[in-house]
Write a protein that holds these residues in place. Structure first.
Motif, PDB file in Angstrom:
ATOM      1  N   LEU A   1       5.806  10.597 -17.609  1.00  0.00           N
ATOM      2  CA  LEU A   1       4.848   9.764 -16.819  1.00  0.00           C
ATOM      3  C   LEU A   1       5.050   8.369 -17.049  1.00  0.00           C
ATOM      4  CD1 LEU A   1       2.430  11.289 -15.404  1.00  0.00           C
ATOM      5  CD2 LEU A   1       1.078  10.771 -17.221  1.00  0.00           C
ATOM      6  N   ILE A   2       5.343   7.917 -18.261  1.00  0.00           N
ATOM      7  CA  ILE A   2       5.494   6.556 -18.309  1.00  0.00           C
ATOM      8  C   ILE A   2       6.579   5.918 -17.536  1.00  0.00           C
ATOM      9  CG2 ILE A   2       6.147   4.767 -20.175  1.00  0.00           C
ATOM     10  CD1 ILE A   2       4.879   6.531 -22.242  1.00  0.00           C
ATOM     11  N   MET A   3       7.630   6.610 -17.784  1.00  0.00           N
ATOM     12  CA  MET A   3       8.892   6.464 -16.713  1.00  0.00           C
ATOM     13  C   MET A   3       8.591   6.178 -15.343  1.00  0.00           C
ATOM     14  SD  MET A   3      12.330   7.453 -18.892  1.00  0.00           S
ATOM     15  CE  MET A   3      12.536   9.061 -18.201  1.00  0.00           C
ATOM     16  N   ASN A   4       8.062   7.239 -14.894  1.00  0.00           N
ATOM     17  CA  ASN A   4       7.513   6.901 -13.502  1.00  0.00           C
ATOM     18  C   ASN A   4       6.586   5.888 -13.198  1.00  0.00           C
ATOM     19  OD1 ASN A   4       9.209   9.345 -12.395  1.00  0.00           O
ATOM     20  ND2 ASN A   4       7.642  10.876 -13.016  1.00  0.00           N
ATOM     21  N   VAL A   5       5.897   5.827 -13.905  1.00  0.00           N
ATOM     22  CA  VAL A   5       4.853   4.584 -13.783  1.00  0.00           C
ATOM     23  C   VAL A   5       5.453   3.324 -13.805  1.00  0.00           C
ATOM     24  CG1 VAL A   5       2.715   3.442 -14.644  1.00  0.00           C
ATOM     25  CG2 VAL A   5       2.523   5.847 -14.642  1.00  0.00           C
ATOM     26  N   GLY A   6       6.531   3.247 -14.684  1.00  0.00           N
ATOM     27  CA  GLY A   6       7.583   2.064 -14.788  1.00  0.00           C
ATOM     28  C   GLY A   6       8.088   1.883 -13.235  1.00  0.00           C
ATOM     29  N   LYS A   7       8.269   2.880 -12.620  1.00  0.00           N
ATOM     30  CA  LYS A   7       8.934   3.031 -11.372  1.00  0.00           C
ATOM     31  C   LYS A   7       7.870   2.825  -9.974  1.00  0.00           C
ATOM     32  CE  LYS A   7      11.843   6.066 -12.573  1.00  0.00           C
ATOM     33  NZ  LYS A   7      12.973   7.100 -12.461  1.00  0.00           N
ATOM     34  N   ILE A   8       6.867   2.566 -10.203  1.00  0.00           N
ATOM     35  CA  ILE A   8       5.817   2.679  -9.391  1.00  0.00           C
ATOM     36  C   ILE A   8       5.936   1.623  -8.205  1.00  0.00           C
ATOM     37  CG2 ILE A   8       3.815   0.958 -10.171  1.00  0.00           C
ATOM     38  CD1 ILE A   8       1.943   3.578  -9.638  1.00  0.00           C
TER      39      ILE A   8
ATOM     40  N   ARG B   1       0.806  -1.235   0.019  1.00  0.00           N
ATOM     41  CA  ARG B   1      -0.107   0.104  -0.053  1.00  0.00           C
ATOM     42  C   ARG B   1       0.873   1.191   0.015  1.00  0.00           C
ATOM     43  NH1 ARG B   1      -2.382   1.179   5.546  1.00  0.00           N
ATOM     44  NH2 ARG B   1      -0.204   1.863   5.824  1.00  0.00           N
ATOM     45  N   ASN B   2       1.820   1.340   0.965  1.00  0.00           N
ATOM     46  CA  ASN B   2       2.833   2.547   0.893  1.00  0.00           C
ATOM     47  C   ASN B   2       3.441   2.808  -0.232  1.00  0.00           C
ATOM     48  OD1 ASN B   2       1.874   2.751   3.691  1.00  0.00           O
ATOM     49  ND2 ASN B   2       3.841   2.240   4.406  1.00  0.00           N
ATOM     50  N   THR B   3       4.176   1.672  -0.728  1.00  0.00           N
ATOM     51  CA  THR B   3       4.734   1.936  -2.053  1.00  0.00           C
ATOM     52  C   THR B   3       4.132   2.467  -3.165  1.00  0.00           C
ATOM     53  OG1 THR B   3       6.142  -0.081  -1.387  1.00  0.00           O
ATOM     54  CG2 THR B   3       6.262   0.853  -3.516  1.00  0.00           C
ATOM     55  N   ILE B   4       2.862   1.795  -3.492  1.00  0.00           N
ATOM     56  CA  ILE B   4       2.173   2.300  -4.504  1.00  0.00           C
ATOM     57  C   ILE B   4       1.341   3.496  -4.357  1.00  0.00           C
ATOM     58  CG2 ILE B   4       0.149   1.554  -6.022  1.00  0.00           C
ATOM     59  CD1 ILE B   4       1.235  -1.247  -6.076  1.00  0.00           C
ATOM     60  N   GLY B   5       0.803   3.867  -3.180  1.00  0.00           N
ATOM     61  CA  GLY B   5       0.202   4.822  -2.581  1.00  0.00           C
ATOM     62  C   GLY B   5       1.089   6.090  -2.643  1.00  0.00           C
TER      63      GLY B   5
ATOM     64  N   ALA C   1       1.896   6.922  -6.467  1.00  0.00           N
ATOM     65  CA  ALA C   1       0.852   7.393  -7.161  1.00  0.00           C
ATOM     66  C   ALA C   1       0.520   8.887  -7.085  1.00  0.00           C
ATOM     67  CB  ALA C   1      -0.601   6.408  -6.998  1.00  0.00           C
ATOM     68  N   LEU C   2       0.468   9.012  -5.447  1.00  0.00           N
ATOM     69  CA  LEU C   2       0.194  10.557  -5.185  1.00  0.00           C
ATOM     70  C   LEU C   2       1.326  11.471  -5.693  1.00  0.00           C
ATOM     71  CD1 LEU C   2      -1.218  12.523  -3.092  1.00  0.00           C
ATOM     72  CD2 LEU C   2       0.224  11.623  -1.420  1.00  0.00           C
ATOM     73  N   TRP C   3       2.610  10.945  -5.608  1.00  0.00           N
ATOM     74  CA  TRP C   3       3.767  11.875  -5.925  1.00  0.00           C
ATOM     75  C   TRP C   3       3.886  12.106  -7.454  1.00  0.00           C
ATOM     76  CZ3 TRP C   3       7.665   9.587  -1.928  1.00  0.00           C
ATOM     77  CH2 TRP C   3       7.116   9.916  -0.646  1.00  0.00           C
TER      78      TRP C   3
ATOM     79  N   LEU D   1      10.273  -9.485  -8.554  1.00  0.00           N
ATOM     80  CA  LEU D   1       8.698  -8.801  -8.066  1.00  0.00           C
ATOM     81  C   LEU D   1       8.625  -7.364  -8.759  1.00  0.00           C
ATOM     82  CD1 LEU D   1       5.855 -10.135  -7.639  1.00  0.00           C
ATOM     83  CD2 LEU D   1       6.332  -8.732  -5.455  1.00  0.00           C
ATOM     84  N   GLN D   2       9.696  -6.664  -8.103  1.00  0.00           N
ATOM     85  CA  GLN D   2       9.619  -5.314  -8.405  1.00  0.00           C
ATOM     86  C   GLN D   2       9.924  -4.875  -9.922  1.00  0.00           C
ATOM     87  OE1 GLN D   2      12.676  -3.753  -5.553  1.00  0.00           O
ATOM     88  NE2 GLN D   2      11.261  -2.004  -5.343  1.00  0.00           N
ATOM     89  N   ASN D   3      10.723  -5.597 -10.267  1.00  0.00           N
ATOM     90  CA  ASN D   3      11.213  -5.678 -11.933  1.00  0.00           C
ATOM     91  C   ASN D   3      10.264  -6.051 -12.856  1.00  0.00           C
ATOM     92  OD1 ASN D   3      13.609  -4.731 -12.978  1.00  0.00           O
ATOM     93  ND2 ASN D   3      14.722  -6.461 -11.570  1.00  0.00           N
ATOM     94  N   ALA D   4       9.378  -7.123 -12.515  1.00  0.00           N
ATOM     95  CA  ALA D   4       8.171  -7.547 -13.260  1.00  0.00           C
ATOM     96  C   ALA D   4       7.090  -6.822 -13.086  1.00  0.00           C
ATOM     97  CB  ALA D   4       7.797  -8.846 -12.722  1.00  0.00           C
ATOM     98  N   VAL D   5       6.669  -6.126 -11.962  1.00  0.00           N
ATOM     99  CA  VAL D   5       5.610  -5.284 -11.966  1.00  0.00           C
ATOM    100  C   VAL D   5       6.029  -3.880 -12.852  1.00  0.00           C
ATOM    101  CG1 VAL D   5       4.362  -3.987 -10.361  1.00  0.00           C
ATOM    102  CG2 VAL D   5       4.685  -6.116  -9.737  1.00  0.00           C
ATOM    103  N   GLY D   6       7.269  -3.503 -12.541  1.00  0.00           N
ATOM    104  CA  GLY D   6       7.764  -2.339 -13.301  1.00  0.00           C
ATOM    105  C   GLY D   6       7.674  -2.447 -14.968  1.00  0.00           C
ATOM    106  N   PHE D   7       8.007  -3.682 -15.285  1.00  0.00           N
ATOM    107  CA  PHE D   7       8.050  -3.870 -16.726  1.00  0.00           C
ATOM    108  C   PHE D   7       6.739  -3.835 -17.144  1.00  0.00           C
ATOM    109  CE2 PHE D   7       8.862  -6.549 -20.891  1.00  0.00           C
ATOM    110  CZ  PHE D   7       9.776  -5.725 -21.027  1.00  0.00           C
TER     111      PHE D   7
END
Lengths: 310, 302
Positions: free
Chosen positions: A229-236, A80-84, A87-89, A284-290
């Protein structure tokens, strides 16, 4: 060019990339092979603990490591913290940076604008360790400026480093403090690159300043906004480790507000030396980011063909 | 002309609003540093009485004199930070220039392969734990300067900046001309290309110097021996252990405990922060320009 000369050229140019290529192999590609650890129960082989021996003597554990990642009581908190926060930032960062860039561009005195730009960019060059002391000067429980002020004015002091509910705000301010200067400068560079005749044409047609911003500046910034935006979403699913680790002074009672996947992986790795599980977390981080980058790119492509990243 | 500009600029109230917003944000950016400078020259009595304050009761350079007295560990860390920054930046620049230059050359046979080799690492990586394990067990990186420098030598971002700079400022005819004159590849690079690429090199150099100077995470992972602590990591240790400096100085027994009891610990920590930030703050106005150009290139083309 003769064959010999061309061969010689290839050799020389290859020697130029070689140091870098070897570095990438050792420090980037070899760890990629280490991803197997995510599916193993990593144990140090006591007789001869080289990397290879450790790897081959560790038992396969299937997807147990991944299950653990989701099965602990902290799982929901860090996800929750990571994604929240991210997304906010992403949203706040985008809106404020574009607003600041437009403001900087509209200021008539260029020297003043330059000065603002210089001051705003300064925090970007400081480390989070330094920033954590800046914050401590204000929030320190015994000597801090704010608590002293509260006590002097007959209010109860706040134990900042033990009260999680304030930290979403504090972390947000810290993050914006450090990064807004940089992204405003990126957008400002894009704005100064806009052909001024577009504004003149709009002005002749009677467009007000607001209309010009809305119909000329923003559309011109769109490719840049989309790429960032795309790059930041990749680092979500990636968090700024320094911000979450040093700024709250790694205070245990704040974890409900400050624990993110990066600090969690670090903790698992150092405190319990569970290499397999932290590798699984990284994978997992890598896969989600991709996946996120691909989806974000698809969406952008649907809306505006030219602004997509690939 | 003048009239048109007037027509097409924002109204005075709007501009004032802009100024107010931006000034507030700039204050937010700069005031914490000023505050820390003030705390570092506040006497311990004043801190005890009224806490950290913008208007201390008493000014004192006590903290800085303790910095001098407790020298050992501190100078060592200062030296480590400088060494790592200078050596690391030099190696980073050398490797980045060589790699980027070969990628810039359209006639390089393996250009496609090595471009992919570098940039794929931006998309995918092993993550923290496997990198840590490989560095520790395969490469033996621990408790040495190499352990701090090697893990951050190359960065695809810097290679992009450098390559883009070569593309935009060096005409290909120049390389053909050098080849016709019989200059070797290395001679062409070092005698002709590098001298005319100074702004690009400055950008990459400054970015990596800042990265090395500010690094504390890699020392946290790979360094246990206080001998190799850079300043940033020392400072981080002092978040929890203020007496760290005393324990690691040459003082022992009664002398040490005596010092611990009189230590102006609050001001001392802030004095260390000031000592870390001052080199950046001093150089900042001069190098800002290069960094801005580098960062805009890197993020737009990347």
């Amino acid at each position: 060019m003769s064959k010999k000369a061309s061969f010689k050229k290839t050799i020389f140019l290859t020697t130029m990339v070689l140091p870098g290529a070897i570095w990438f192999f050792l420090l980037r590609y070899l760890p990629m092979a280490g991803i197997i650890l995510a599916f193993k129960n990593y144990k140090v082989y006591p007789k001869n603990p080289t990397f290879w021996n450790n790897l081959t003597h560790s038992e396969w554990s299937g997807i147990k490591n991944f299950k653990f990642l989701f099965a602990t009581t902290d799982s929901w908190t860090y996800i929750r913290n990571t994604i929240g926060y991210n997304a906010l930032w992403i949203v706040l960062g985008l809106v404020i940076a574009v607003a600041f860039a437009i403001m900087l561009n509209e200021i008539t005195h260029k020297f003043v604008a330059k000065t603002y730009q210089t001051l705003m960019f300064f925090p970007y060059f400081l480390s989070w360790v330094v920033a954590s002391y800046f914050l401590l000067a204000f929030l320190d429980p015994t000597r801090g400026l704010i608590d002293h002020f509260l006590v002097n004015h007959g209010m109860n002091k706040i134990d900042w480093y033990n009260t999680p509910k304030y930290w979403p705000f504090i972390l947000t301010i810290c993050n914006l403090w450090k990064n807004i200067g940089y992204s405003s400068i990126l957008y400002l560079a894009a704005i100064t690159g806009i052909d001024t005749s577009q504004y003149e044409a709009a002005a002749i047609d009677g467009a007000s300043k607001w209309q010009q911003i809305w119909y000329v500046t923003i559309p011109n910034l769109r490719p840049m906004i989309c790429i960032l935006l795309i790059m930041n979403v990749g680092k979500i699913f990636n968090a700024d480790f320094g911000l979450f680790y040093t700024v709250p002074l790694d205070s245990g009672s704040l974890y409900s507000a400050t624990m993110v996947i990066d600090t969690y992986i670090y903790q698992v790795m150092t405190a319990t030396s569970n290499i397999g599980m932290s590798t699984a977390g990284g994978l997992l981080q890598n896969a989600v980011g991709f996946v996120c980058i691909v989806i974000a790119n698809k969406i952008v492509k649907k809306i505006d063909e030219d602004s997509s990243l690939f | 002309m003048k009239r048109k500009r007037k027509v097409n600029s924002i109204s005075i109230p709007a501009e004032i609003a802009c100024h107010v917003v931006l000034i507030l944000f700039c204050l937010l950016c700069i005031v914490p540093f000023i505050f820390v400078v003030i705390i570092s020259i506040t006497s311990q009595d004043s801190i005890r009485a009224i806490g950290y304050s913008f208007f201390p009761k008493e000014i004192s350079m006590e903290a800085y004199s303790y910095v001098l007295k407790l020298g050992d560990q501190l100078w060592r860390s200062y030296f480590n930070s400088f060494l790592v920054t200078v050596l690391g930046t030099f190696l980073t620049m050398l490797m980045t220039i060589l790699y980027a230059y070969a990628l810039y050359r359209k006639d390089f046979r393996f250009r496609g392969f090595f471009t992919f080799w570098a940039f794929f690492t931006m998309l995918f990586g092993g993550g923290l734990a496997p990198t840590y394990v490989v560095c520790k067990t395969v490469l033996g990186l621990s408790n040495s300067y190499a352990a701090i420098i090697v893990p951050m030598l190359l960065n695809p971002f810097n290679i992009i900046v450098m390559r883009t700079f070569f593309h935009s400022s060096i005409p290909e005819e120049l390389i053909d001309a050098a080849a016709i004159d019989g200059a070797g590849e290395y001679k062409t690079l070092f005698k002709i290309i590098i001298p005319i690429s100074k702004p690009g090199i400055a950008t990459v150099g400054l970015l990596s110097a800042l990265a090395y100077w500010n690094e504390w995470f890699i020392p946290m992972l790979y360094v246990r021996d206080a001998k190799y602590y850079p300043l940033q990591y020392l400072l981080m240790q002092m978040q929890t252990k203020v007496d760290f400096l005393v324990k690691n100085s040459s003082m022992i027994g009664a002398e040490a405990s005596n010092i611990i009891s009189t230590l102006p610990s609050d001001a001392l920590r802030m004095a260390l922060v000031v000592l870390i930030v001052v080199p950046i703050a001093c150089g900042y106005p001069f190098f800002q320009r290069y960094i801005v150009s580098g960062l805009t290139i890197g993020s737009v083309k990347g």
